[in-house]
Structures are given as C-alpha cells and as structure tokens.
Design a protein around this motif. Structure first.
Motif, PDB file in Angstrom:
ATOM      1  N   ARG A 229      33.857 108.556  40.596  1.00  0.00           N
ATOM      2  CA  ARG A 229      34.790 108.804  41.427  1.00  0.00           C
ATOM      3  C   ARG A 229      34.700 110.079  42.140  1.00  0.00           C
ATOM      4  O   ARG A 229      35.161 110.271  43.132  1.00  0.00           O
ATOM      5  CB  ARG A 229      36.172 109.087  40.557  1.00  0.00           C
TER       6      ARG A 229
ATOM      7  N   LEU B  13      40.920 110.236  34.408  1.00  0.00           N
ATOM      8  CA  LEU B  13      39.227 110.397  34.593  1.00  0.00           C
ATOM      9  C   LEU B  13      38.715 110.478  33.343  1.00  0.00           C
ATOM     10  O   LEU B  13      39.139 111.055  32.432  1.00  0.00           O
ATOM     11  CB  LEU B  13      39.261 111.471  35.635  1.00  0.00           C
TER      12      LEU B  13
ATOM     13  N   LYS C 201      33.715 104.497  47.359  1.00  0.00           N
ATOM     14  CA  LYS C 201      33.812 103.583  46.270  1.00  0.00           C
ATOM     15  C   LYS C 201      32.287 102.982  46.177  1.00  0.00           C
ATOM     16  O   LYS C 201      31.510 103.062  47.200  1.00  0.00           O
ATOM     17  CB  LYS C 201      34.720 102.189  47.207  1.00  0.00           C
TER      18      LYS C 201
ATOM     19  N   LYS D  70      45.446 103.811  32.387  1.00  0.00           N
ATOM     20  CA  LYS D  70      46.104 103.266  33.574  1.00  0.00           C
ATOM     21  C   LYS D  70      47.594 103.670  33.316  1.00  0.00           C
ATOM     22  O   LYS D  70      48.117 103.515  32.517  1.00  0.00           O
ATOM     23  CB  LYS D  70      45.846 101.901  33.767  1.00  0.00           C
TER      24      LYS D  70
ATOM     25  N   LYS E  15      34.473 109.802  36.523  1.00  0.00           N
ATOM     26  CA  LYS E  15      34.434 108.203  36.604  1.00  0.00           C
ATOM     27  C   LYS E  15      35.885 107.840  36.063  1.00  0.00           C
ATOM     28  O   LYS E  15      36.715 108.705  35.627  1.00  0.00           O
ATOM     29  CB  LYS E  15      33.460 107.611  35.761  1.00  0.00           C
ATOM     30  N   THR E  16      36.159 106.574  36.437  1.00  0.00           N
ATOM     31  CA  THR E  16      37.486 106.201  35.919  1.00  0.00           C
ATOM     32  C   THR E  16      37.699 106.483  34.650  1.00  0.00           C
ATOM     33  O   THR E  16      36.979 105.692  33.744  1.00  0.00           O
ATOM     34  CB  THR E  16      37.488 104.708  36.562  1.00  0.00           C
TER      35      THR E  16
ATOM     36  N   THR F 201      32.035 103.027  38.234  1.00  0.00           N
ATOM     37  CA  THR F 201      33.590 103.340  38.209  1.00  0.00           C
ATOM     38  C   THR F 201      33.469 105.036  38.608  1.00  0.00           C
ATOM     39  O   THR F 201      34.277 105.831  38.049  1.00  0.00           O
ATOM     40  CB  THR F 201      34.092 103.402  36.727  1.00  0.00           C
TER      41      THR F 201
END
Length: 152
Positions: A96, A124, A90, A55, A50-51, A94
């Motif tokens: 991925r 991640l 998507k 960032k 997941k995210t 979150t």
C-alpha cells in the motif's frame, strides 16, 4: 636505494590517487550533522506498508483510523523519525505504501510503527528492511512543505 625509490613512487601514486577522490565541495560540519559516513550515506529502515488482516466496514471508523495514520506521519516527520512516506499504486501484491525511517535498526522501527493507528488496528501491516541511502535525504522535508498545495 632502488627499493627506496620504488617505495617512494608507490606512496606518491597512492597519495595522488586518494587526493583525486576527495570531493572539493565536502562540508564536514554538514556531513557530521546528518550522520553521514565518508560516502555521504547512512543506514535507514525501509518500511513497506501492506494490507493488514483487519477488515473494517464502518466507513466513519476507517476514516478516523486513516486520519490518525496521516497525523502520525506528520508527527513522525516533525520529530525527524520519518523522512519519506507515500502510497504505492495498485499492484498485484498487497503493498500500500512506503516509509523510510531515520533510524538505524529494525528493532527501533517496531515501536514507532505501533504508534500508527492503521498499524495498531491491523488495517495495515508492514515488512521491514535495512536500507543504506544518502544522509542528505531528510533535507528535502523543509522543501516539501513549500510545494504542497493541498494537505492530505
């Protein structure tokens, strides 16, 4: 004598029922080499990627991290530790992507995941689950290479 006949009948029925459940295609050597139990299954660790909290705005740096992520996937697959990897579309969470690791415990998964630059950088994150699936799952990897027209 009557009890002996009843006992004999029960044992015979149990033996016949068990014999009907035996798979005639069963290959003990193959099952053993894959770590299969009597049902042809074994434990794995399912990873939901997941995210993460980090960032990164620098596109070159982010590209480098994800190139390392893909290289790490290939390395873990060649080593036999990773049997499935792929992105998720998507979604409203979150999430991925997923990995299925060819290991038995969640504790074994964490050091493997920390070898991934996308995980170690925080781009991640992951959730881990015990998963019970077909012991034959790793056998698909040699075929995957033959149908992959373009490498990521």
């Amino acid at each position: 004598m009557k009890k002996a006949l009843i006992l004999f009948a029960i044992i015979s029925i149990a033996t016949i029922s068990r014999a009907q459940n035996v798979n005639p295609s069963y290959n003990k050597a193959l099952a053993d080499s894959l770590g299969a139990d009597d049902y042809g299954m074994k434990p794995y660790v399912l990873v939901i990627l997941k995210t993460g909290p980090t960032k990164i705005e620098d596109k070159k740096k982010l590209d480098s991290i994800f190139r390392g992520h893909f290289n790490n996937i290939g390395r873990l697959a060649k080593k036999g530790d990773l049997v499935v990897a792929g992105p998720l579309k998507k979604n409203d969470k979150t999430y991925r992507g997923i990995f299925i690791l060819n290991i038995k415990t969640i504790e074994e998964a964490k050091p493997l995941l920390n070898t991934d630059p996308a995980v170690s950088s925080g781009v991640l994150d992951y959730e881990l689950f015990q998963w019970y699936g077909s012991a034959a799952l790793p056998m698909y990897l040699p075929f995957s290479e033959k149908i992959e027209k373009t490498k990521p």
